[in-house]
Design a protein around this motif. Structure first.
Motif, mmCIF file in Angstrom:
data_model
loop_
_atom_site.group_PDB
_atom_site.id
_atom_site.type_symbol
_atom_site.label_atom_id
_atom_site.label_comp_id
_atom_site.label_asym_id
_atom_site.label_seq_id
_atom_site.Cartn_x
_atom_site.Cartn_y
_atom_site.Cartn_z
ATOM 1 N N LEU A 1 -2.921 -2.737 -6.198
ATOM 2 C CA LEU A 1 -3.182 -2.598 -4.128
ATOM 3 C C LEU A 1 -4.493 -4.436 -4.939
ATOM 4 N N PHE B 1 3.272 1.225 -10.121
ATOM 5 C CA PHE B 1 2.709 0.600 -9.413
ATOM 6 C C PHE B 1 1.170 0.895 -8.689
ATOM 7 N N LYS C 1 -18.581 6.394 3.811
ATOM 8 C CA LYS C 1 -18.594 8.104 3.943
ATOM 9 C C LYS C 1 -19.484 9.410 3.016
ATOM 10 N N GLY D 1 -4.249 1.064 4.116
ATOM 11 C CA GLY D 1 -4.622 1.589 2.432
ATOM 12 C C GLY D 1 -5.581 2.327 3.208
ATOM 13 N N ILE D 2 -6.490 2.711 4.067
ATOM 14 C CA ILE D 2 -7.647 3.707 3.696
ATOM 15 C C ILE D 2 -7.445 5.500 4.309
ATOM 16 N N ILE E 1 -10.877 0.294 0.889
ATOM 17 C CA ILE E 1 -10.775 1.367 0.587
ATOM 18 C C ILE E 1 -11.964 2.012 -0.111
ATOM 19 N N TYR F 1 -5.201 6.457 1.122
ATOM 20 C CA TYR F 1 -5.857 7.050 0.350
ATOM 21 C C TYR F 1 -6.321 8.270 0.950
ATOM 22 N N GLN F 2 -7.157 8.398 1.665
ATOM 23 C CA GLN F 2 -7.572 9.830 2.299
ATOM 24 C C GLN F 2 -6.638 11.370 2.484
ATOM 25 N N THR G 1 -4.783 -3.792 5.549
ATOM 26 C CA THR G 1 -6.229 -1.915 5.530
ATOM 27 C C THR G 1 -6.329 -1.059 5.407
ATOM 28 N N LYS H 1 -4.980 12.244 -0.674
ATOM 29 C CA LYS H 1 -5.693 12.229 -1.546
ATOM 30 C C LYS H 1 -6.552 14.379 -0.845
ATOM 31 N N ASN I 1 0.771 -1.496 0.056
ATOM 32 C CA ASN I 1 -0.305 0.193 0.320
ATOM 33 C C ASN I 1 1.032 0.961 -0.095
ATOM 34 N N ALA J 1 3.772 1.533 -1.317
ATOM 35 C CA ALA J 1 4.067 1.986 -2.706
ATOM 36 C C ALA J 1 3.167 3.079 -3.873
ATOM 37 N N ALA J 2 2.045 1.608 -3.326
ATOM 38 C CA ALA J 2 0.744 1.815 -3.658
ATOM 39 C C ALA J 2 0.448 4.338 -3.869
ATOM 40 N N PHE J 3 0.189 3.989 -3.030
ATOM 41 C CA PHE J 3 0.400 5.519 -2.392
ATOM 42 C C PHE J 3 1.864 6.506 -2.275
ATOM 43 N N GLY J 4 2.532 6.054 -2.748
ATOM 44 C CA GLY J 4 3.807 7.398 -2.744
ATOM 45 C C GLY J 4 3.833 7.859 -1.409
ATOM 46 N N THR K 1 -7.811 -5.200 0.130
ATOM 47 C CA THR K 1 -7.393 -3.790 0.401
ATOM 48 C C THR K 1 -8.723 -3.016 -0.123
ATOM 49 N N LEU L 1 -10.732 10.300 10.242
ATOM 50 C CA LEU L 1 -10.157 10.258 9.585
ATOM 51 C C LEU L 1 -10.601 10.968 8.216
ATOM 52 N N GLU L 2 -12.152 10.474 8.610
ATOM 53 C CA GLU L 2 -12.636 11.446 6.840
ATOM 54 C C GLU L 2 -13.002 13.343 7.140
ATOM 55 N N TYR M 1 -15.007 2.292 1.980
ATOM 56 C CA TYR M 1 -14.653 3.991 3.254
ATOM 57 C C TYR M 1 -15.270 5.149 2.322
ATOM 58 N N GLU N 1 -12.499 9.342 -5.701
ATOM 59 C CA GLU N 1 -12.582 10.028 -4.851
ATOM 60 C C GLU N 1 -13.586 11.982 -5.423
ATOM 61 N N LYS O 1 -6.651 6.125 -7.086
ATOM 62 C CA LYS O 1 -5.317 7.049 -7.982
ATOM 63 C C LYS O 1 -4.553 6.782 -7.220
ATOM 64 N N MET O 2 -3.473 6.097 -7.932
ATOM 65 C CA MET O 2 -1.722 5.911 -7.462
ATOM 66 C C MET O 2 -0.595 6.457 -7.847
ATOM 67 N N GLN O 3 0.506 6.211 -7.270
ATOM 68 C CA GLN O 3 1.312 6.317 -8.364
ATOM 69 C C GLN O 3 1.598 5.516 -8.963
#
Lengths: 267, 267
Positions: free
Chosen positions: B247, B244, B262, A254-255, B255, A258-259, A251, A262, A138, A140-143, B251, A205-206, B258, B206, B239-241
């Motif tokens: 996910l 990569f 919400k 990951g959530i 996401i 993501y939040q 998980t 973004k 996760n 790596a996926a979200f940088g 997971t 979180l939101e 979530y 998002e 949206k990801m890097q």
């Protein structure tokens, strides 16, 4: 250099002997990468590779490796049956490599020079390889810019963690620190805002907005993060249905990523 | 009714014999629940329980079960060594139960009567028990109303999937349909908006706003959802890097749920 191995006891492939048993006792500065996905990330990474061991059916991959910066690294080719005897179980894809662990980076070296909107994960007491691997995937996926861990966490370069991360462990820089206090003080020194995920966290979180450097802490599912630690950071929760406030920690990462990513301004 | 078992071949505990082998051949309308967490959810659920098998150290749990609605259900107690011999491996926590699968609900029965802002997951071709279990866990955490699956998905009541779900499989109603087309047409009949998660999805998660009934489709990580299916639904990506976009599917479900739950108006 491509060498065919026909004797499972050939000393040149000693490092591949009894992979599972060796997983348990450690590899003195080395690690095992297995499978196509992890190998592909390894080849693109800055990690040094000591050797490759491939089954005969992977000869095209051997040729491909020779065309990369790893063209001086030994590539051993073995019949599938020989490879299985070396390793101690059936290596379905027939792809293994031994990588070298880089010299350890201190947490200060790791954090210095990160961007002003860096996101760092802090992991405390996570000793399940699936979870560690999932979190690096996760990240790596979200940088995520870096991961810092206490010594109670399991080794991300352990074979299974690396596989579950689909190579993410080789993409996200990490550093291990003795304990949570050293970790927290280093992050504060480098101006990180400290957030801790917990089912009992105060901020939802939101509703979170982030700017600047953010460190996000995760603890193991049962005990969670230590209370003394939680008292000194902002705590964050993920809104869930009553009576089932139970997300897996990977998980959760990951959530949260993501939040947080973004809501970050684009670099 | 608490009965002590001293003979591993006692016919009364026949259903607990060779658990792993039996996992593979099926249980004719029954399933195995193991461990404290899953048992606790089972006891609160509407699932019928055929019997319990507990190790001697779980005598307090046996007394607790007798005080529930399951007070007529046989509870077998065995020494740890006897229990391990019955089951075929070491049952660390000493907690097992055999549950009865409810009679199959058609997808129309399942979808009728769901609220106007219902969220349903549609699973296609997911044949990994960790992923199925992880998805049910997330579904329970975020209050998903139902899960619908095609026949290519693995059984959520399989022992490992149930364990990974921490009992979520017993909380979220589900139904299995022959294929993706039948699944899609049933959801359309019941006025569901159809969204499919895919790395190549057109809408970024998002930016998604949801109202009314929402069905969220997930496919397996490698092949993903079939193109013919994707052509007829709205596709959504996370949206990801770059380089990569990877996910894990469980997971991904966490996401997406979530984000979707919400943005739903509170009931």
């Amino acid at each position: 250099m491509i060498t065919t191995i026909s004797d499972p006891d050939d000393p040149r492939i000693e490092g591949y002997h009894a992979v599972r048993e060796r997983d348990l006792v450690g590899r003195h500065g080395r690690f095992i990468a297995e499978g196509e996905v992890v190998l592909s990330v390894l080849l693109q990474s800055d990690y040094e590779v000591e050797s490759f061991l491939l089954s005969e059916k992977q000869i095209a991959l051997a040729q491909h490796i020779r065309a990369t910066k790893h063209n001086k690294t030994p590539i051993y080719i073995a019949a599938q049956s020989v490879m299985d005897r070396i390793v101690g179980f059936h290596i379905h894809r027939g792809i293994l490599a031994i990588g070298k662990r880089p010299s350890t980076k201190s947490i200060d070296e790791l954090l210095t020079g990160l961007p002003n909107n860096a996101v760092v994960l802090g992991l405390l007491g996570l000793c399940n390889h699936d979870n560690i691997g999932g979190i690096f995937r996760n990240a790596a996926a979200f940088g995520v810019d870096a991961i810092v861990m206490d010594e109670a966490c399991c080794d991300p370069l352990y074979r299974k963690a690396l596989r579950v991360s689909v190579g993410g462990v080789l993409k996200v820089p990490f550093s291990v620190v003795t304990n949570a206090d050293d970790l927290a003080s280093a992050l504060k020194r480098h101006n990180f805002r400290m957030l801790a995920l917990s089912p009992s966290g105060k901020t939802e979180l939101e509703t979170l907005t982030t700017e600047g450097r953010t460190a996000l802490f995760l603890g193991s599912e049962g005990p969670g993060l230590p209370e003394t630690f939680m008292a000194n950071v902002e705590t964050v929760s993920i809104k869930m249905q009553n009576a089932f406030d139970s997300l897996n920690v990977a998980t959760t990462s990951g959530i949260a990523l993501y939040q947080i990513t973004k809501s970050l301004p684009s670099v």
